[in-house]
Design an enzyme around this catalytic site. Structure first.
Site, short mmCIF file in Angstrom:
data_model
loop_
_atom_site.label_atom_id
_atom_site.label_comp_id
_atom_site.label_asym_id
_atom_site.label_seq_id
_atom_site.Cartn_x
_atom_site.Cartn_y
_atom_site.Cartn_z
N ASP A 23 0.82 -1.27 -0.04
CA ASP A 23 -0.06 -0.05 -0.01
C ASP A 23 0.79 1.02 -0.09
OD1 ASP A 23 -2.19 1.92 0.34
OD2 ASP A 23 -2.90 1.06 2.17
N ALA A 24 1.18 1.80 -1.11
CA ALA A 24 2.48 2.64 -1.06
C ALA A 24 1.77 4.04 -1.95
CB ALA A 24 3.53 2.15 -2.41
N LYS A 25 0.46 3.85 -2.64
CA LYS A 25 -0.30 5.02 -3.07
C LYS A 25 0.76 5.96 -4.04
CE LYS A 25 -3.90 5.05 0.50
NZ LYS A 25 -3.33 3.93 1.46
N ARG A 26 1.43 5.26 -4.84
CA ARG A 26 2.45 6.06 -5.32
C ARG A 26 1.54 6.90 -6.79
NH1 ARG A 26 5.16 5.26 -1.56
NH2 ARG A 26 7.35 4.56 -1.54
#
Length: 311
Positions: free
Chosen positions: A106-109
């Protein structure tokens, strides 16, 4: 490599459980006895922290193996501890995949061009090292993305989806202020989140597997069940990751509102409600892993009951 959505679909069927366990470790979730053991063994406080988190995660993974099909690691909870935290992230990903879990970072890049391509290599593909070998720093099965820069920031990840990886793109998030932007009405009468749902559906149309779902997934919070139903109609072939269950107030009935008409195509995240389940069940903190398994079984039962409406 097999289509990611098909792999996730099969893993859910095997465990009879559309749950993903969030591993977002906070030090107050880790038993004091475990923290003390690593403090005594390591002179470096940072290293001790990373090792304690890794061991905490390993025990949780061992406890729910065979019950939960996938795990989601929020990278911020590891990055905050610097290199020892990143080591813990790397070690947990490897351990989880070795145990048979599908792993979502879950990095939401959110970036474009060569930067987006570098992020894709970080989590899904492989970077070329100085000696010519290839290695992904944090080799996950899927990653979460913020797509508000458009296709420029998404294409490098779509290329990875064609090689068996997956993405989950933010469409309608579970936080209270989500509507500040995501519910704004556009000139055509649709909301921002509806426009994003339409884009996700288009981006994923060529990556639909045998399960009928695409490796280009969406994030739609359990705290907005009516919107989840509406967004599902706009994304009939999209695998939906559902945050907001448990600690954020979403129920099992809320969480499955965005599932497909076949009762598939969704996976529900639980983080704090599993990692800190010992509080709910009145168990000793040192038994956190057994408490997590107990809660995982309870959550599976609740979701199975909620899904009976699709039968």
């Amino acid at each position: 490599m097999m289509n990611f959505a098909d792999r996730l679909h099969d893993a859910i069927l095997k465990t009879e459980n559309p749950t993903v366990m969030g591993l977002d470790p906070q030090l107050d979730f880790v038993p004091e006895a475990l923290l003390s053991a690593f403090r005594e063994a390591c002179d470096d406080a940072g290293l001790a922290t990373g090792l304690a988190i890794s061991e905490f995660n390993r025990r949780l993974l061992d406890a729910v193996a065979g019950v939960i099909p996938a795990v989601k690691l929020q990278s911020a909870f590891y990055e905050q501890y610097g290199l020892p935290g990143l080591d813990a992230l790397q070690q947990t990903i490897a351990y989880a995949r070795n145990k048979g879990f599908l792993v979502i970072v879950d990095a939401k890049r959110n970036d474009i061009g060569s930067t987006a391509a570098a992020y894709a290599r970080t989590f899904l593909n492989e970077a070329v090292l100085i000696d010519g070998t290839k290695r992904a720093a944090f080799a996950a099965d899927a990653v979460t993305l913020n797509a508000y820069l458009g296709i420029d920031g998404i294409q490098p990840f779509l290329d990875c989806c064609g090689q068996g990886k997956g993405v989950f793109i933010l469409v309608r998030t579970s936080n209270p202020s989500a509507g500040d932007l995501q519910d704004l009405e556009l000139a055509d009468g649709h909301s921002v989140c509806e426009a994003m749902a339409d884009l996700v559906s288009v981006w994923g149309k060529n990556l639909i597997g045998k399960s009928g779902y695409s490796s280009v997934g969406a994030v739609v919070g359990a705290t907005w069940p009516q919107q989840a139903e509406s967004l599902r109609r706009r994304m009939p072939h999209t695998f939906i990751l559902v945050p907001g269950y448990g600690a954020q107030g979403g129920t099992a009935d809320d969480a499955v509102r965005g599932f497909g008409q076949d009762g598939r195509g969704g996976i529900v995240n639980a983080s704090r409600s599993l990692m800190a389940a010992w509080k709910k069940h009145g168990m000793d903190h040192d038994l956190f892993d057994l408490a997590a398994r107990k809660e995982a079984l309870s959550m599976r039962k609740a979701l199975q009951k909620a899904l009976e409406q699709f039968v």
